[in-house]
Design an enzyme around this catalytic site. Structure first.
Site, PDB file in Angstrom:
ATOM      1  N   TYR A  14      -3.712 -37.640   5.137  1.00 55.39           N
ATOM      2  CA  TYR A  14      -5.127 -37.319   4.949  1.00 55.39           C
ATOM      3  C   TYR A  14      -5.813 -37.046   6.306  1.00 55.39           C
ATOM      4  O   TYR A  14      -6.577 -36.083   6.449  1.00 55.39           O
ATOM      5  CB  TYR A  14      -5.776 -38.497   4.221  1.00 55.39           C
ATOM      6  CG  TYR A  14      -7.210 -38.345   3.809  1.00 55.39           C
ATOM      7  CD1 TYR A  14      -7.570 -37.532   2.733  1.00 55.39           C
ATOM      8  CD2 TYR A  14      -8.225 -39.039   4.473  1.00 55.39           C
ATOM      9  CE1 TYR A  14      -8.902 -37.421   2.338  1.00 55.39           C
ATOM     10  CE2 TYR A  14      -9.546 -38.933   4.084  1.00 55.39           C
ATOM     11  CZ  TYR A  14      -9.879 -38.126   3.008  1.00 55.39           C
ATOM     12  OH  TYR A  14     -11.192 -38.017   2.620  1.00 55.39           O
ATOM     13  N   ALA A  29     -16.164 -30.022  -7.548  1.00 56.97           N
ATOM     14  CA  ALA A  29     -17.559 -30.412  -7.784  1.00 56.97           C
ATOM     15  C   ALA A  29     -17.787 -30.999  -9.178  1.00 56.97           C
ATOM     16  O   ALA A  29     -18.906 -31.048  -9.664  1.00 56.97           O
ATOM     17  CB  ALA A  29     -18.482 -29.212  -7.550  1.00 56.97           C
ATOM     18  N   ALA A  87      -4.375 -36.003   9.030  1.00 53.89           N
ATOM     19  CA  ALA A  87      -3.871 -34.725   9.549  1.00 53.89           C
ATOM     20  C   ALA A  87      -4.604 -33.569   8.885  1.00 53.89           C
ATOM     21  O   ALA A  87      -5.025 -32.610   9.552  1.00 53.89           O
ATOM     22  CB  ALA A  87      -2.370 -34.615   9.291  1.00 53.89           C
ATOM     23  N   VAL A 117      -7.106 -25.588  -6.118  1.00 55.73           N
ATOM     24  CA  VAL A 117      -7.316 -24.842  -4.860  1.00 55.73           C
ATOM     25  C   VAL A 117      -6.018 -24.652  -4.079  1.00 55.73           C
ATOM     26  O   VAL A 117      -5.935 -23.776  -3.215  1.00 55.73           O
ATOM     27  CB  VAL A 117      -8.388 -25.508  -3.952  1.00 55.73           C
ATOM     28  CG1 VAL A 117      -9.758 -25.483  -4.590  1.00 55.73           C
ATOM     29  CG2 VAL A 117      -7.977 -26.932  -3.556  1.00 55.73           C
TER      30      VAL A 117
END
Ligand code: NAP
Length: 243
Positions: free
Chosen positions: A153, A13, A155, A64
């Site tokens: 991308y 973000a 997938a 992440v």
């Protein structure tokens, strides 16, 4: 943070769609946990806009895709887990399939799909205990239809839609609603270098989308108006793909 206010964690973000979602949810009354990876200055700018919109903002820089780091960074927030989780972090590493290297394949899957897994599994047990929550996964038109040069991308984004459906069914009884949003071409850094004027001609609404167009859909899905919607994928694409 004021315990009366709800909290939203948005991954990726510091800019683009995630930033627009953070600012919109702050306007909707949420305090924000704002994840990103490396764009510190941009993240501080978004935090200032979140605060101007009335929300508090806690910056959480982590990758992440790094499961151990996700757990460590989110540990302090597990006692009062966020009501909203938006899995948005992402990037592209396009190449025709025959030329795609290991890193381009694995890293895209790692960030989009494993990133969703890492963050969601860390928060979900606490959300389940609270018996409330909203999870919104940012997929893509590329996950609904094919795009040359984007097998990795596509997938990952199609995988997110599948995970959304299954998770939604699993957690519905605990009042946790899980949906996906599939943006089309949205004006962000991700489109840098693409022929946007040419692309606009192929979009029925005649323009690229804005990050706010996506943020408004996420805002609705996180609102009291969306209490009977789960397991769905919502396209925000100007009509370029109709399911
Ligand atoms: P963007 O402007 O490039 O922003 C990407 C965001 O993700 C940045 O905040 C970036 O942080 C963060 N990020 C990237 N890798 C990360 C990682 N490993 N861990 C944590 N954060 C990470 O892209 P965008 O266009 O807003 O895209 C947002 C989402 O929408 C993505 O999932 C993308 O696939 C999806 N989407 C975009 C479009 C489009 O046309 N723009 C269309 C469909 C779907 P740092 O800068 O700090 O790395």
């Amino acid at each position: 943070m004021d315990s009366e206010r709800k909290t939203a964690l948005i991954t990726g973000a510091s800019k683009g769609i995630g930033a627009a979602i953070a600012i919109q949810l702050a306007k909707d009354g949420f305090d924000i946990l704002l994840n990103y990876r490396k764009s510190h200055e941009q993240a501080r700018g978004v935090a200032a806009e979140v605060e101007a919109a009335g929300g508090s903002c806690h910056l959480l820089p982590f990758d992440v895709a790094d499961a151990a780091e996700v757990e460590k960074q989110l540990a302090p927030f597990l006692d009062t887990p966020p009501f909203v989780l938006v899995n948005n972090a992402g990037f592209t590493a396009d190449s025709l399939f025959g030329m795609m290297d290991d890193n381009s394949w694995r890293r895209v899957i790692d960030v989009h799909l494993n990133g969703f897994f890492n963050v969601t599994r860390t928060l979900l047990p606490r959300m389940l205990r609270k018996r409330k929550g909203r999870i919104v996964n940012i997929s893509s038109t590329a996950g609904q239809t094919g795009n040359p040069g984007q097998a990795n991308y596509s997938a990952a984004k199609a995988g997110l839609i599948g995970a959304t459906r299954s998770l939604a069914v699993e957690v519905a009884k605990r009042n946790i609603l899980v949906n996906a949003v599939a943006p089309g071409f949205i004006e962000t850094d991700m489109l840098a270098g693409l022929p946007v004027e040419e692309i606009a001609k192929s979009i029925p609404l005649g323009r690229l989308g804005k990050a706010d167009d996506v943020a408004h859909m996420v805002s609705f899905l996180c609102s009291d108006k969306a209490q009977y919607i789960t397991g769905q994928t919502f396209s925000v694409n100007g009509g370029i793909f109709t399911a």
